[in-house]
Design a protein around this motif. Structure first.
Motif, mmCIF file in Angstrom:
data_model
loop_
_atom_site.group_PDB
_atom_site.id
_atom_site.type_symbol
_atom_site.label_atom_id
_atom_site.label_comp_id
_atom_site.label_asym_id
_atom_site.label_seq_id
_atom_site.Cartn_x
_atom_site.Cartn_y
_atom_site.Cartn_z
ATOM 1 N N GLU A 3 7.658 -10.868 -11.298
ATOM 2 C CA GLU A 3 8.021 -10.121 -12.499
ATOM 3 C C GLU A 3 7.215 -8.846 -12.644
ATOM 4 N N LEU A 4 6.036 -8.801 -12.037
ATOM 5 C CA LEU A 4 5.244 -7.580 -11.985
ATOM 6 C C LEU A 4 4.207 -7.709 -10.882
ATOM 7 N N VAL A 5 3.577 -6.593 -10.558
ATOM 8 C CA VAL A 5 2.534 -6.531 -9.531
ATOM 9 C C VAL A 5 1.260 -6.062 -10.215
ATOM 10 N N ILE A 6 0.167 -6.797 -10.009
ATOM 11 C CA ILE A 6 -1.108 -6.483 -10.663
ATOM 12 C C ILE A 6 -2.148 -6.109 -9.612
ATOM 13 N N VAL A 7 -2.859 -5.018 -9.865
ATOM 14 C CA VAL A 7 -3.944 -4.579 -8.980
ATOM 15 C C VAL A 7 -5.237 -4.519 -9.781
ATOM 16 N N PRO A 21 -0.241 -0.456 -0.874
ATOM 17 C CA PRO A 21 0.616 -1.621 -0.654
ATOM 18 C C PRO A 21 1.237 -2.167 -1.940
ATOM 19 N N ALA A 22 0.457 -2.215 -3.034
ATOM 20 C CA ALA A 22 0.998 -2.722 -4.301
ATOM 21 C C ALA A 22 2.139 -1.849 -4.788
ATOM 22 N N LEU A 23 1.996 -0.549 -4.638
ATOM 23 C CA LEU A 23 3.037 0.376 -5.064
ATOM 24 C C LEU A 23 4.315 0.156 -4.268
ATOM 25 N N LYS A 24 4.184 -0.078 -2.960
ATOM 26 C CA LYS A 24 5.362 -0.309 -2.125
ATOM 27 C C LYS A 24 6.083 -1.594 -2.534
ATOM 28 N N VAL A 25 5.318 -2.651 -2.833
ATOM 29 C CA VAL A 25 5.938 -3.899 -3.269
ATOM 30 C C VAL A 25 6.636 -3.701 -4.606
ATOM 31 N N ALA A 26 5.953 -3.076 -5.549
ATOM 32 C CA ALA A 26 6.534 -2.867 -6.878
ATOM 33 C C ALA A 26 7.793 -2.012 -6.792
ATOM 34 N N ALA A 28 9.804 -1.662 -4.176
ATOM 35 C CA ALA A 28 10.877 -2.409 -3.500
ATOM 36 C C ALA A 28 11.507 -3.443 -4.423
ATOM 37 N N LEU A 29 10.719 -4.014 -5.330
ATOM 38 C CA LEU A 29 11.224 -5.045 -6.239
ATOM 39 C C LEU A 29 11.709 -4.478 -7.572
ATOM 40 N N ALA A 30 11.484 -3.179 -7.779
ATOM 41 C CA ALA A 30 11.750 -2.582 -9.095
ATOM 42 C C ALA A 30 10.993 -3.322 -10.189
ATOM 43 N N SER A 31 9.752 -3.706 -9.863
ATOM 44 C CA SER A 31 8.888 -4.423 -10.812
ATOM 45 C C SER A 31 7.827 -3.477 -11.360
ATOM 46 N N PRO A 32 7.365 -3.701 -12.587
ATOM 47 C CA PRO A 32 6.277 -2.879 -13.118
ATOM 48 C C PRO A 32 4.993 -3.088 -12.319
ATOM 49 N N LEU A 33 4.170 -2.054 -12.293
ATOM 50 C CA LEU A 33 2.860 -2.102 -11.653
ATOM 51 C C LEU A 33 1.803 -2.042 -12.746
ATOM 52 N N HIS A 34 0.933 -3.067 -12.785
ATOM 53 C CA HIS A 34 -0.143 -3.104 -13.769
ATOM 54 C C HIS A 34 -1.481 -2.951 -13.055
#
Length: 277
Positions: A3-7, A21-26, A28-34
């Motif tokens: 549901e989101l990616v947290i760094v 890497p977190a940005l690429k995952v977020a 690709a998934l159209a998920s928010p980055l926190h």
């Protein structure tokens, strides 16, 4: 998938290696980055946010990702630590850089170790040998297994990742030569190594619609064998549980995962078995 990616960030260049890497995952998934930072009460929260925004602005593709920056300033010594704060985000993927000193917990750093041991969800580790700009979500994935339910707990996560990103999968196990010879001497007609990986590969085929590759390697030390095979394969990701024991053929445990995270040129996607604390 997530549901989101947290760094988690601590202001250092080392922790910021996880951002790409977190940005690429977020993305690709159209998920928010926190992004989350724990700061002392006297630190400038807006200054920290500005620094994080500047780091993101230097990375390609950041404008297409919804980003939230948390600067948590605990009120006292009993305030929750990062791993407790993450409990509020059970459906998130945590992406964090690891340090590279010594073995076991020292390889990961105390914060990464605490997060992995506490969290039931997956963590993507960006080790010191990883070149973050080379990470791609759809690159081949290597999955080390050892015959235990603990090690196999990574399979649903790896399969879900491969379904979304269409990765080629390879399953591997590392068996000590002496153990392999002893089994073959007792039951030469049974291909015990192949049968195990065939069974796991067949389950994965049912989920993915395609059969993963698989192979057994006869080596005394699992960590270097996994790192070497990942390099041979051109893997973009190693997916493995943090703990798994097989008695005389014990292969995967915390220190092996830490060694792989420390030495591998690709990130490690990991999860702890539920009984590990």
């Amino acid at each position: 998938m997530f549901e989101l990616v947290i760094v988690p960030l601590d202001g250092s260049e080392d922790s910021a290696r996880a951002l790409g890497p977190a940005l690429k995952v977020a993305r690709a998934l159209a998920s928010p980055l926190h992004l989350v930072t724990f700061a002392a009460a006297d630190e400038n929260a807006e200054g920290i946010r500005a620094a994080h925004r500047a780091r993101l602005a230097s990375l390609p593709g950041n404008r297409r990702v919804d980003t939230v920056i948390h600067v948590e300033q605990p009120a006292g010594p009993d305030a929750p630590l990062l791993e407790t704060w993450l409990d509020d985000w059970p459906g998130a993927l945590v992406v964090m850089a690891t340090h590279g000193r010594g073995r076991s917990a020292a390889v990961l750093g105390s914060v990464a170790t605490d997060v992995i041991r506490h969290r039931s969800g997956p963590v993507l580790l960006i080790g010191p040998a990883v070149r973050p700009e080379r990470f791609e979500v759809d690159a081949p994935m290597l999955i080390p297994l050892d015959g235990t339910p603990e090690a196999e707990r990574i399979m649903p996560i790896a399969e879900a990742w491969a379904i979304v990103f269409h990765n080629d999968l390879e399953l591997m196990q590392v068996v000590r030569p002496a153990v392999a010879a002893a089994f073959q001497a007792r039951t030469p007609e049974i291909l015990f190594e192949t049968a195990y990986l065939q069974r796991i590969a067949a389950k994965a085929e049912a989920a993915l619609g395609r059969l993963p590759n698989y192979d057994t390697f006869h080596e005394d030390h699992a960590g270097p064998a996994i790192v070497h095979r990942a390099a041979q394969l051109g893997a973009g990701l190693v997916a493995m549980s943090t703990h798994g024991l097989t008695g005389s053929a014990r292969l995967l445990h915390g220190s092996v995962m830490a060694e792989v995270a420390h030495r591998s040129a690709c990130p490690v996607l990991t999860v702890r078995p539920p009984a590990i604390r």
